[in-house]
Design an enzyme around this catalytic site. Structure first.
Site, short mmCIF file in Angstrom:
data_model
loop_
_atom_site.label_atom_id
_atom_site.label_comp_id
_atom_site.label_asym_id
_atom_site.label_seq_id
_atom_site.Cartn_x
_atom_site.Cartn_y
_atom_site.Cartn_z
N TYR A 138 0.82 -1.22 0.00
CA TYR A 138 0.00 0.00 0.00
C TYR A 138 0.85 1.26 0.00
CZ TYR A 138 -4.74 -1.82 0.84
OH TYR A 138 -5.97 -2.40 0.72
N ASP A 244 -6.61 -6.83 4.15
CA ASP A 244 -7.71 -6.17 3.42
C ASP A 244 -8.63 -7.23 2.83
OD1 ASP A 244 -9.16 -4.08 2.12
OD2 ASP A 244 -8.10 -4.59 0.25
N ASP A 248 -12.55 -8.82 4.38
CA ASP A 248 -13.81 -8.80 3.61
C ASP A 248 -14.42 -10.19 3.57
OD1 ASP A 248 -13.60 -6.07 2.98
OD2 ASP A 248 -14.35 -6.40 0.94
#
Ligand code: IPM
Ligand code: MG
Length: 355
Positions: A138, A244, A248
């Protein structure tokens, strides 16, 4: 306690308004809370030409805690990358040094039918994912899109320093100590050097926590195991990109992504609290969104930043009560339950909170 309230975009303002009602109810009882609102994401761009306006960052920096809704919307997708709403979110995480992201996935028994998995696979689920939030691919440099040998190439850098791994490891082991004393570190050490270092540091840090059983799992297997037998996990720790994706996936185990709160902490337990879901532009402004993830994020704020566990429990119990009463927003609604709006759900939680 000073709380910076950053509603953001899409359903952000509606769900944050419900969480603010809860905070106001606590204030009416005498809790010393100050709240100040500022724009972030697309709203920041609209107000000040920047997804993280300077005034917003200053407010968040001076606050004890930040309550965030969600950012993003189709109207901002064509902006230059640095102006996009998601950049505002990534920057505030980085600027405030919020390296430890706590994402619990918990199944309320009444919602077992709302999960896409069989009830027996998910019932009793209580999992905590600790996601590193300010490093990895990121933020790693170099990154970009450039022309090489006559064609465009896109590139990012997966990078972790040992100090970055060590500090999130300590947070994760600390959390595992307060839970089931089982920590699974997720990486891809069979392929990536970055993961090899991650795993080595996890093993080093584990020496400080002899009571915690540390295990290791490759991320592809972890994705499969989360769907196959999620109750084998107690606490998981992983890097930014893997966390991440896995968080989810884990959210679906609990029936709806609309139920899951998160905390992002720095080393002094200052934190930003937000639902893990996005801005849901398709239902924005319709009073349909599920505010429970945001309200549960306030509970996490009490638990981690204010260290007021009694109030955290109270908020969580109020949410359990409205679920038990059969109130459901559309995302968790099943045949026979009472469908309510976002604001009705917020009011119900405030009522359930009353002593
Ligand atoms: C999340 C989101 C963000 C992320 C996006 C909106 C930048 O997916 O908080 O999980 O990738 O971290
Ligand atoms: Mg995500």
């Amino acid at each position: 306690m000073k709380i910076a309230v950053l509603p953001g975009d899409g359903i952000g303002p509606e769900i944050v308004a419900q969480a603010v009602k809860v905070l106001e109810a606590l204030r009416a009882e005498g809790a010393k809370i100050e709240m100040e609102t500022a724009p972030i994401g697309g709203a920041g761009y609209d107000a000040a030409g920047d997804p993280l306006p300077e005034a917003t960052l200053a407010l968040a920096g001076a606050a004890d805690a930040v309550l965030l809704g969600a950012v993003g919307g189709p109207q901002y997708d064509a902006l230059d990358r640095p102006l996009r709403p998601e950049r505002g979110l990534l920057r505030i995480r980085k600027e405030l040094n919020l390296f430890a992201n706590l994402r619990p996935a918990l199944l309320y028994p009444e919602l077992a039918g709302a999960s896409s998995l069989k009830p027996e696979v998910v019932s009793g689920l209580d999992l905590m994912i600790v996601r590193e939030l300010t490093g990895d691919v990121y933020f790693g440099q170099p990154r970009g899109i450039e022309v090489r040998n006559g064609e465009r190439v896109g590139f990012n850098t997966m990078l972790y320093s040992e100090s970055e791994v060590r500090r999130v490891a300590h947070v994760a082991f600390g959390i595992a100590m307060k839970r089931g004393k089982k920590l699974c570190s997720v990486e891809k050490a069979n392929v990536l050097e970055c993961s090899e270092l991650w795993k080595e540091v996890m093993i080093e840090v584990s020496k400080d926590y002899p009571e915690v059983a540390l295990s290791h799992m490759y991320v592809d297997n972890a994705a499969m195991q989360l769907i196959r037998a999620p109750k084998q996990f107690d606490t998981m720790v992983t890097g930014n990109i893997f966390g991440d994706i896995l968080s989810d996936a884990a959210s679906m185990l609990s029936g709806s992504i609309g139920m899951l709160p998160s905390a992002s902490l720095d080393e002094h337990n200052k934190g930003m609290y937000e639902p893990i879901h996005g801005s849901a532009p398709d239902i924005a402004g319709k009073n349909l969104a599920n505010p429970l993830a945001t309200i549960l994020s306030v509970a996490m704020m009490y638990r981690y930043t204010f260290a007021d566990l009694a109030t955290a429990d109270r908020i969580e119990n109020a949410v359990k009560k409205v679920i038990a009463q059969g109130l459901r927003t559309g995302d968790i609604w099943t045949e026979g339950a009472r469908k309510v709006s976002c604001s009705e759900m917020g009011d119900a939680v405030v009522n359930a909170l009353a002593r």
